[in-house]
Scaffold this motif. Structure first.
Motif, short mmCIF file in Angstrom:
data_model
loop_
_atom_site.label_atom_id
_atom_site.label_comp_id
_atom_site.label_asym_id
_atom_site.label_seq_id
_atom_site.Cartn_x
_atom_site.Cartn_y
_atom_site.Cartn_z
N VAL A 62 -9.68 8.37 -14.43
CA VAL A 62 -9.43 6.95 -14.15
C VAL A 62 -8.14 6.79 -13.35
O VAL A 62 -8.09 6.03 -12.36
N PHE A 63 -7.10 7.52 -13.75
CA PHE A 63 -5.81 7.42 -13.05
C PHE A 63 -5.93 7.85 -11.59
O PHE A 63 -5.41 7.19 -10.69
N VAL A 64 -6.64 8.96 -11.36
CA VAL A 64 -6.79 9.47 -9.99
C VAL A 64 -7.57 8.48 -9.13
O VAL A 64 -7.21 8.23 -7.97
N ARG A 65 -8.60 7.88 -9.70
CA ARG A 65 -9.38 6.91 -8.94
C ARG A 65 -8.56 5.67 -8.60
O ARG A 65 -8.60 5.17 -7.48
N ILE A 66 -7.83 5.16 -9.58
CA ILE A 66 -7.00 3.98 -9.33
C ILE A 66 -5.91 4.30 -8.32
O ILE A 66 -5.67 3.53 -7.37
N LEU A 67 -5.26 5.46 -8.50
CA LEU A 67 -4.20 5.85 -7.57
C LEU A 67 -4.74 6.04 -6.16
O LEU A 67 -4.12 5.61 -5.18
N GLY A 68 -5.90 6.68 -6.05
CA GLY A 68 -6.47 6.93 -4.73
C GLY A 68 -6.80 5.64 -4.00
O GLY A 68 -6.46 5.48 -2.81
N TRP A 69 -7.44 4.69 -4.69
CA TRP A 69 -7.77 3.42 -4.05
C TRP A 69 -6.52 2.62 -3.71
O TRP A 69 -6.46 1.95 -2.67
N CYS A 70 -5.51 2.71 -4.58
CA CYS A 70 -4.26 1.99 -4.28
C CYS A 70 -3.55 2.60 -3.07
O CYS A 70 -2.96 1.86 -2.25
N LEU A 71 -3.60 3.91 -2.95
CA LEU A 71 -2.99 4.55 -1.77
C LEU A 71 -3.74 4.16 -0.50
O LEU A 71 -3.11 3.89 0.54
N LEU A 72 -5.06 4.11 -0.58
CA LEU A 72 -5.83 3.66 0.59
C LEU A 72 -5.50 2.21 0.92
O LEU A 72 -5.39 1.84 2.11
N GLY A 73 -5.37 1.38 -0.12
CA GLY A 73 -5.00 0.00 0.11
C GLY A 73 -3.63 -0.13 0.74
O GLY A 73 -3.41 -0.96 1.64
N THR A 74 -2.69 0.70 0.28
CA THR A 74 -1.34 0.68 0.84
C THR A 74 -1.35 1.07 2.31
O THR A 74 -0.67 0.45 3.15
N MET A 75 -2.13 2.09 2.62
CA MET A 75 -2.23 2.53 4.02
C MET A 75 -2.87 1.44 4.88
O MET A 75 -2.49 1.24 6.04
N GLY A 76 -3.83 0.73 4.32
CA GLY A 76 -4.51 -0.29 5.09
C GLY A 76 -3.66 -1.51 5.40
O GLY A 76 -3.81 -2.12 6.47
N ILE A 77 -2.77 -1.87 4.48
CA ILE A 77 -1.98 -3.09 4.69
C ILE A 77 -0.58 -2.80 5.23
O ILE A 77 0.15 -3.72 5.59
N SER A 78 -0.20 -1.51 5.27
CA SER A 78 1.15 -1.20 5.76
C SER A 78 1.29 -1.51 7.24
O SER A 78 2.37 -1.92 7.70
N GLY A 79 0.20 -1.32 8.00
CA GLY A 79 0.27 -1.61 9.43
C GLY A 79 0.61 -3.06 9.73
O GLY A 79 1.57 -3.35 10.46
N PRO A 80 -0.15 -4.03 9.19
CA PRO A 80 0.21 -5.43 9.42
C PRO A 80 1.61 -5.79 8.93
O PRO A 80 2.30 -6.60 9.55
N VAL A 81 2.03 -5.20 7.80
CA VAL A 81 3.37 -5.51 7.28
C VAL A 81 4.43 -5.06 8.27
O VAL A 81 5.37 -5.81 8.59
N PHE A 82 4.31 -3.83 8.79
CA PHE A 82 5.30 -3.33 9.75
C PHE A 82 5.24 -4.13 11.06
O PHE A 82 6.27 -4.34 11.72
#
Length: 300
Positions: free
Chosen positions: A114-134
């Protein structure tokens, strides 16, 4: 379809009232097995030899903290078992809290999955929204900070969404431990499809009781700060006030008393909430049994 939360919570109250030994005995045993052991772990630094180096102390505390987290995960699974058996009126005892140790490996693998799945999706989400933030940060500082704030909220919502998605995995593993942790995780995702908002509302309905415990604990900490003369205007203006306040808040007496003051309510709230959540699981199983397109479910 919706679950009647009031009826579900009413049934949970009735179920815990019928337990033998009483629900508060089980809750007290659970608190002793978790919070009590955590207190003992926190005392390790006090019993280490005075000449111990900082790396030795840090590595020892890290080891016992990791061990405590693994142990707590197994005990929490035992509490899920007790709540599930209580809702089904199977008359569980205090020993049910120890049942998780018989399948400790599967429980820990489930938690890790469960932890790996949540962490993996959160990392993908972070990568997806980091571009617009920067991008907004480069255009304007205010817009960048605003974008960062909304991105932070979006990540929190994503984490909550994923936690709800896998929330039923412990109950599924409890019903069919031989199927393994991966099957429990997969089935939880299937069962929670379209029902996450219902579970969120059920969990959120207990926030008032939990807030009372937080207020009681905060009142004790404020009292310690008051008697340490750290709430006066002169003390607060002192540059060292923050360090002094942290030392008081995390002192052993304040930690123990701020926890003890919450126990009377927790002895009722903990079994009540966990049994209601187990009732949600059973209600979800019943709803799934009435559909034709569903994952294989464990027997009731």
């Amino acid at each position: 379809m919706e679950i009647d939360r009031k009826e579900l919570k009413r049934q949970a109250k009735e179920c815990i009232a019928l337990t033998d030994p009483k629900f508060w005995v089980v809750a007290l045993a659970y608190i002793a097995m978790t919070t009590g052991v955590s207190w003992l772990i926190s005392l390790i630094s006090l019993v280490l030899p005075s000449g111990s180096s900082f790396p030795a102390i840090a590595s020892t505390q890290l080891f016992f903290t990791l061990l405590l987290n693994l142990y707590t995960a197994v005990v929490n699974f035992g509490l899920c078992l007790w709540a599930l058996w209580t809702y089904r009126q199977l008359d569980p005892g205090v020993n049910s809290l120890m049942q998780g140790f018989s399948v400790a490996g599967r429980v820990l693998l489930m938690k890790l999955g469960v932890f790996v799945r949540i962490l993996g999706w959160c990392l993908l989400g972070t990568m997806g929204i980091s571009g617009p933030v920067f991008f907004f940060m480069a255009q304007d500082l205010f817009l960048g900070l605003l974008a960062f704030f909304f991105a932070y909220i979006a990540l929190i919502v994503l984490a909550v969404f994923l936690a709800l998605r896998y929330a039923l995995a412990p109950y599924l593993l409890a019903d069919r431990p031989d199927d393994g942790p991966s099957a429990a995780i997969y089935r939880s995702a299937g069962l929670m499809r379209g029902w996450k908002w219902q579970l969120f509302k059920l969990r959120f309905s207990f926030i008032g009781w939990e807030a009372i415990n937080y207020l009681l604990s905060a009142a004790v900490l404020i009292a310690f700060l008051y008697y340490a003369d750290l709430l006066t205007a002169d003390a607060i203006s002192d540059p060292l006030w923050r360090d002094q306040a942290i030392a008081v808040v995390y002192s052993l007496p304040s930690v123990i008393l701020s926890t003890l003051v919450t126990i009377p309510l927790s002895l009722w709230l903990l079994p009540y909430r966990e049994t209601a959540l187990a009732g949600f699981y059973d209600a979800r199983l019943m709803a799934a049994s009435q559909t034709t397109d569903r994952p294989e479910m464990p027997p009731l």
